[in-house]
Scaffold this motif. Sequence first.
Motif: not given
Length: 359
Positions: A206-210, A216-218, A243-246, A292-293
């Motif tokens: 949640m704190k990384g993948q989100l 990525l959206g930006v 991208s919630i799923v690789p 990084l995230l």
Amino acid sequence: MTGSQRWFFLVVSLVLCGSVYLLAPILTPFLAGALLAYLCDPMADRLENWGCSRTTSVVIVFAFLTVLMTAVFLLFLPNLGRQIQVLVQQIPEVFQLVENRFLPWLQVNLGIDPAAIDMNMLKQLILKDWQKTGDIMAQIAAGITRSGLALAGWVANLVLIPVVTFYLLRDWDVMMDKIQRLLPRNVEPRVSLWANECDEVLGAFMKGQLLVMFALGVVYAIGLWIVGLDLALLIGMLAGLASIVPYMGFIIGIAAAVIAALIQFSDPTVLLWVGLVFAIGQALEGMLLTPLLVGDKIGLHPVAVIFAIMAGGQLFGFVGVLLALPVAAVIMVLLRHLHEGYKGSSLYTHEKPEDSSIS
């Protein structure tokens, strides 16, 4: 853990599940507030470490969130609404693209007869469902407008979310400490260990993948905007959410961008620039954003994420969607410990406990 303690935790779990099921219609603002408080607690803790009081830290974090959400609403939503209108207007052109290019390609390369695909029936089906969706949304909007009570409920929920977030964030550490003190002393170390592992799993996701999804959206939206695509923001945000799923965001995004580019430009060379945008996005994700995230923390498996969200929505509606990932993290940690216990038990080794202890 004693037998009475097992029964106690079982009863508490059943009461919690029953309460969620019965109170689901009113839980949305509280769960949304709890989720935001959980995500923002590390920032508040860091400000506390820098010398700010807890209340001051929460006010700073809350002000930052307010400015961020206001900017999103003012900058993105109007443009997103306009791009959705453009998408609706381009639906007939999509059918023409399929008929004039895709079906002939299938016939030449795969030997599929275009006559076997009834495009008229497909058009009627999609347009009928699209119209039906519009009618449903119009009915919902009309119902909310006619019913002052329903409108008041929507407004109350929107107002409650920031209020609940503020108070939960202010007292988050105190609440966690009280819950820890309520646990039976003989099981508190093990439960604390499990809770820390659950926090690690949720933190990784949640704190990384989100954050990776948003970034990525930006990146996709800006890149497609530079290419000149009218639906840049819509496709970029769609690819970021997927991208919630690789790799799913990459596949869905580039497919949608290719179709939109062919409709808008009618020039195959623009596809090279679209591919370059998504290649840059994938490179940034693999080399910068994810290390990084997210780092090397334990995350939820993509299949577990999909199943958890769908199962939560099926069982508890939108409240279940909000609870899906935390519950999935807890179940994942419990299953891992259950697996370790099973591998060390006589059920797996076929040895008696006394024999294994002697050996």
